[in-house]
Scaffold this motif. Sequence first.
Motif, PDB file in Angstrom:
ATOM      1  N   LYS A 299       1.087  -1.610   0.004  1.00 17.17           N
ATOM      2  CA  LYS A 299       0.130  -0.177  -0.005  1.00 17.17           C
ATOM      3  C   LYS A 299       1.010   1.459  -0.221  1.00 17.17           C
ATOM      4  N   ALA A 300       2.339   1.375   1.134  1.00 17.48           N
ATOM      5  CA  ALA A 300       2.839   1.726   0.819  1.00 17.48           C
ATOM      6  C   ALA A 300       3.527   2.887  -0.350  1.00 17.48           C
ATOM      7  N   GLN A 301       3.759   1.769  -1.421  1.00 16.69           N
ATOM      8  CA  GLN A 301       4.561   2.183  -2.325  1.00 16.69           C
ATOM      9  C   GLN A 301       3.547   2.793  -3.428  1.00 16.69           C
ATOM     10  N   SER A 302       2.103   1.455  -3.914  1.00 20.09           N
ATOM     11  CA  SER A 302       1.134   2.537  -4.669  1.00 20.09           C
ATOM     12  C   SER A 302       0.970   3.926  -4.105  1.00 20.09           C
ATOM     13  N   LEU A 303       1.292   4.356  -2.921  1.00 14.91           N
ATOM     14  CA  LEU A 303       0.515   5.257  -2.747  1.00 14.91           C
ATOM     15  C   LEU A 303       1.969   6.529  -2.656  1.00 14.91           C
ATOM     16  N   ALA A 304       2.445   5.959  -2.664  1.00 15.44           N
ATOM     17  CA  ALA A 304       4.272   7.198  -3.271  1.00 15.44           C
ATOM     18  C   ALA A 304       4.287   7.235  -4.869  1.00 15.44           C
ATOM     19  N   LEU A 305       4.127   5.867  -5.839  1.00 16.28           N
ATOM     20  CA  LEU A 305       4.248   6.263  -6.438  1.00 16.28           C
ATOM     21  C   LEU A 305       2.602   6.884  -7.597  1.00 16.28           C
ATOM     22  N   SER A 306       1.607   6.685  -6.442  1.00 15.83           N
ATOM     23  CA  SER A 306       0.918   8.194  -7.134  1.00 15.83           C
ATOM     24  C   SER A 306       0.908   9.099  -7.027  1.00 15.83           C
ATOM     25  N   CYS A 307       1.120   9.247  -5.711  1.00 15.88           N
ATOM     26  CA  CYS A 307       2.103  10.870  -5.563  1.00 15.88           C
ATOM     27  C   CYS A 307       2.970  10.736  -6.689  1.00 15.88           C
TER      28      CYS A 307
END
Length: 547
Positions: free
Chosen positions: A453-461
């Motif tokens: 989840k953290a990686q998905s959020l970072a890449l979405s940003c």
Amino acid sequence: MSRSIDGRDKEARRPLLGRDRLDPTELDSDDGEVIFDRRPSGVSEEAGGSAGRKLTYEEAVEEAGFGLFHWLLLVACGWANASDAVEILCVSFLLPTARCDLLLSSSDMGLLTASIFLGMMVGGYMWGYLADQRGRRKVLVVSLSVNGLFGGLASLAPWFWLFLLLRFVSGIGVGGSIPVIFSYFSEFMPRLRRGAMISALATFWMAGNILAAGLAWLVIPRTWAHFSLGTLDFQSWRLFVVLCSVPSISSAVLFKLLMPESPKFLMEAGREGEAIRVFRLMFELNTRGTDKAFPEFALHTNSKQRGEIQEMGSQDAKGKRLVTLLKEGLLPIKQMFSGPTKARSVVLVIIFYCISFGYYGLWMWFPELFARIESSGGSPCANVSLPSALSNQSCYPVKTAVYMEGFVIAASNLPGNIFTILIMDSTGGKILLSCSLVVSSLSVFLIYVVQTKAQSLALSCIFSGVSVIAWNALDVVGTELYPTQLRSSALGFFTGVGRVAAIMGNVVFGKLVDSNCTVPILMVSALLLTGGLVALLLPQTRQTELT
């Protein structure tokens, strides 16, 4: 010591205070609308004894200076741009909760997110054409009003099909204000500051995005916003829809009461006296607190355009057949795809399709994808059996984390916007557009690859921060590649192409997000890469003069 205001100065201020009191020689209709200036070319009331000094549009803008007027204009146009962002993006924040109240399947959610883009496709070219013929300001007032009014009414819709219809009509209004606002704004800007100021205007999209995400975070999870309205169960997401319509309505009122018409449009229409009054107003606000006197001059107006408008007025009096109207409406498209503008028009069609399919196809689904990540704890495509599990559970209580993550992604636009403002005029839109699309493509591909989840959020940003650079660059390039008589029509047409792509992107996501989430995400990555490579074929427009 502030400069005293005489009678002529007060007259010059009237474009910001409502309808002008025009000289009878300027009227060509019973309702007082200025169709064309009947005075001989080069002679105007404002020019006085200096009528022999005739300036081009760019020279007149330079004479008006740069200052307070332009910053006030930025705020007014920026608020309109932000209101469009709020109206478009608010639908994406409804999906995690409204899907229960309106009994939506994933395909229905795809249609709902696509509905506003369908309206924008219908309205984009129509409003752009009217703006080139009748004026930017009038079209902005009407389109923003349609956007806000029908967007707010959608909150009362008890059935999905009615909600869908009202969002479609709201989209027709959005389709007019987005392209016209950039044409209008650019036509007040001096050449050397145009790129940075248009980039600054584009940052207000981020402000609208943050506003929509913030309202969703504050309102939708709250139980106090739930009450009964007759037979309608007024859930918190409906109040959110009402609040999202307020920016558009307030923006329409602002343009109606305070803003002048574009001086570039007035010059092209042969309305020299009105154009000079706008330049006088710009000069007075920009030199407020100084003793500078307004330099008297006349303008090089477009006599050909004036003749066309006069001919149009006489034909309108006789009444036109539908076929003639259609031919006139399609004429700008024919001009765009012929002569020197043909190659750039083809390239921009491809770019608008690729970026719109990719950006809106993914962005409108971010809240729903993060709702799935919230349940799976990993990639949005990690668990294909998740949708059936989600459909069996209630949307309430609302998971606040979904809206918090949406707010963080929206706020990540800020670095990209600041970066664009700082280097747009020195680098030019072409390079920024190409590079940002390529990096956006890579970030989307990695969203598919990562597993937490953290990686998905970072890449979405990262995707959010980089893709906004592409949009800002496209706004600058699009306004500088076409002459005044085609500018709004061209932007309206290209945004219409973009809406087709956005519709297809949202429908594809709706159809495949449950069965094969991989396909739409990889399609977004491939299309963004294609757009980035094709952008290299555009001409460089850094600090070019508007024609």
